[in-house]
Design a protein around this motif. Sequence first.
Motif, PDB file in Angstrom:
ATOM      1  N   ARG A  30       0.820  -1.208   0.000  1.00  0.00           N
ATOM      2  CA  ARG A  30       0.000   0.000   0.000  1.00  0.00           C
ATOM      3  C   ARG A  30       0.858   1.265   0.000  1.00  0.00           C
ATOM      4  O   ARG A  30       0.573   2.240  -0.678  1.00  0.00           O
ATOM      5  CB  ARG A  30      -0.925  -0.022   1.228  1.00  0.00           C
ATOM      6  N   TRP A  31       1.938   1.255   0.780  1.00  0.00           N
ATOM      7  CA  TRP A  31       2.785   2.440   0.883  1.00  0.00           C
ATOM      8  C   TRP A  31       3.973   2.404  -0.076  1.00  0.00           C
ATOM      9  O   TRP A  31       4.921   3.173   0.055  1.00  0.00           O
ATOM     10  CB  TRP A  31       3.250   2.638   2.330  1.00  0.00           C
ATOM     11  N   LYS A  32       3.897   1.497  -1.040  1.00  0.00           N
ATOM     12  CA  LYS A  32       4.900   1.384  -2.107  1.00  0.00           C
ATOM     13  C   LYS A  32       6.298   1.074  -1.577  1.00  0.00           C
ATOM     14  O   LYS A  32       7.285   1.473  -2.161  1.00  0.00           O
ATOM     15  CB  LYS A  32       4.874   2.627  -3.001  1.00  0.00           C
ATOM     16  N   ARG A  58       6.111   3.966 -12.661  1.00  0.00           N
ATOM     17  CA  ARG A  58       6.330   5.185 -11.880  1.00  0.00           C
ATOM     18  C   ARG A  58       5.054   5.996 -11.663  1.00  0.00           C
ATOM     19  O   ARG A  58       4.955   6.773 -10.715  1.00  0.00           O
ATOM     20  CB  ARG A  58       7.386   6.042 -12.563  1.00  0.00           C
ATOM     21  N   ASP A  59       4.078   5.830 -12.556  1.00  0.00           N
ATOM     22  CA  ASP A  59       2.831   6.587 -12.446  1.00  0.00           C
ATOM     23  C   ASP A  59       1.780   5.869 -11.609  1.00  0.00           C
ATOM     24  O   ASP A  59       0.651   6.331 -11.499  1.00  0.00           O
ATOM     25  CB  ASP A  59       2.261   6.867 -13.841  1.00  0.00           C
ATOM     26  N   LEU A  60       2.143   4.759 -10.998  1.00  0.00           N
ATOM     27  CA  LEU A  60       1.216   3.988 -10.185  1.00  0.00           C
ATOM     28  C   LEU A  60       0.931   4.693  -8.863  1.00  0.00           C
ATOM     29  O   LEU A  60       1.853   5.075  -8.147  1.00  0.00           O
ATOM     30  CB  LEU A  60       1.783   2.593  -9.901  1.00  0.00           C
ATOM     31  N   GLN A  61      -0.336   4.858  -8.566  1.00  0.00           N
ATOM     32  CA  GLN A  61      -0.782   5.404  -7.279  1.00  0.00           C
ATOM     33  C   GLN A  61      -1.691   4.355  -6.639  1.00  0.00           C
ATOM     34  O   GLN A  61      -2.740   4.015  -7.190  1.00  0.00           O
ATOM     35  CB  GLN A  61      -1.545   6.718  -7.471  1.00  0.00           C
ATOM     36  N   ILE A  62      -1.279   3.831  -5.510  1.00  0.00           N
ATOM     37  CA  ILE A  62      -2.055   2.801  -4.824  1.00  0.00           C
ATOM     38  C   ILE A  62      -2.912   3.482  -3.766  1.00  0.00           C
ATOM     39  O   ILE A  62      -2.394   4.220  -2.920  1.00  0.00           O
ATOM     40  CB  ILE A  62      -1.124   1.746  -4.194  1.00  0.00           C
ATOM     41  N   THR A  63      -4.220   3.239  -3.828  1.00  0.00           N
ATOM     42  CA  THR A  63      -5.128   3.873  -2.877  1.00  0.00           C
ATOM     43  C   THR A  63      -5.478   2.949  -1.710  1.00  0.00           C
ATOM     44  O   THR A  63      -5.802   3.438  -0.633  1.00  0.00           O
ATOM     45  CB  THR A  63      -6.422   4.332  -3.568  1.00  0.00           C
ATOM     46  N   TYR A  87      -6.012   0.997  -7.266  1.00  0.00           N
ATOM     47  CA  TYR A  87      -4.938   1.849  -7.794  1.00  0.00           C
ATOM     48  C   TYR A  87      -5.434   2.682  -8.957  1.00  0.00           C
ATOM     49  O   TYR A  87      -6.532   2.459  -9.495  1.00  0.00           O
ATOM     50  CB  TYR A  87      -3.782   0.964  -8.278  1.00  0.00           C
ATOM     51  N   LEU A  90      -1.460   7.464 -13.278  1.00  0.00           N
ATOM     52  CA  LEU A  90      -1.515   8.829 -13.777  1.00  0.00           C
ATOM     53  C   LEU A  90      -1.258   8.854 -15.284  1.00  0.00           C
ATOM     54  O   LEU A  90      -0.493   8.041 -15.781  1.00  0.00           O
ATOM     55  CB  LEU A  90      -0.471   9.679 -13.044  1.00  0.00           C
ATOM     56  N   VAL A  93      -7.389   9.281 -13.356  1.00  0.00           N
ATOM     57  CA  VAL A  93      -7.774   9.316 -11.946  1.00  0.00           C
ATOM     58  C   VAL A  93      -8.876   8.297 -11.669  1.00  0.00           C
ATOM     59  O   VAL A  93      -9.494   8.322 -10.614  1.00  0.00           O
ATOM     60  CB  VAL A  93      -8.207  10.734 -11.495  1.00  0.00           C
TER      61      VAL A  93
END
Length: 127
Positions: A30-32, A58-63, A87, A90, A93
């Motif tokens: 979760r916190w990469k 690099r554009d991965l955002q894990i929610t 996730y 970017l 969204v």
Amino acid sequence: MVAVLSACAAVPRISDDLTPAAYDFAQRLRWKDFNGAARYFDDADKKHAFVDVFAEMRDLQITDVRVETIDLDAGGQGATTRMTLEYFLLPSVSVKTFAFELDWAYAGLKPKAAETWFIASPFPPFP
């Protein structure tokens, strides 16, 4: 007799270490903290493959990452966890969901082992 029974009750079960390990893996994901999560894989090839998958994104955002279920096998030496990773990539969204399973194996008291449970299966292909 009472002392013997109470001593037996205090002996931890093998599965007691699995739940915190699975949740720690999920939190690290979760916190990469991919290197921290990779320490749960049972061999170097799986560890490197896991880190490489996420290093390229690099554009991965894990929610969120959730442990949905933990199923211990009959012998208590293996288990399957079902997890959900939410996730977005970017510039999008839109949140997507990736559900996956991991097989875990009990390592026993291996010398120099940091963990007692390891992920025995490779990380599944990321969508």
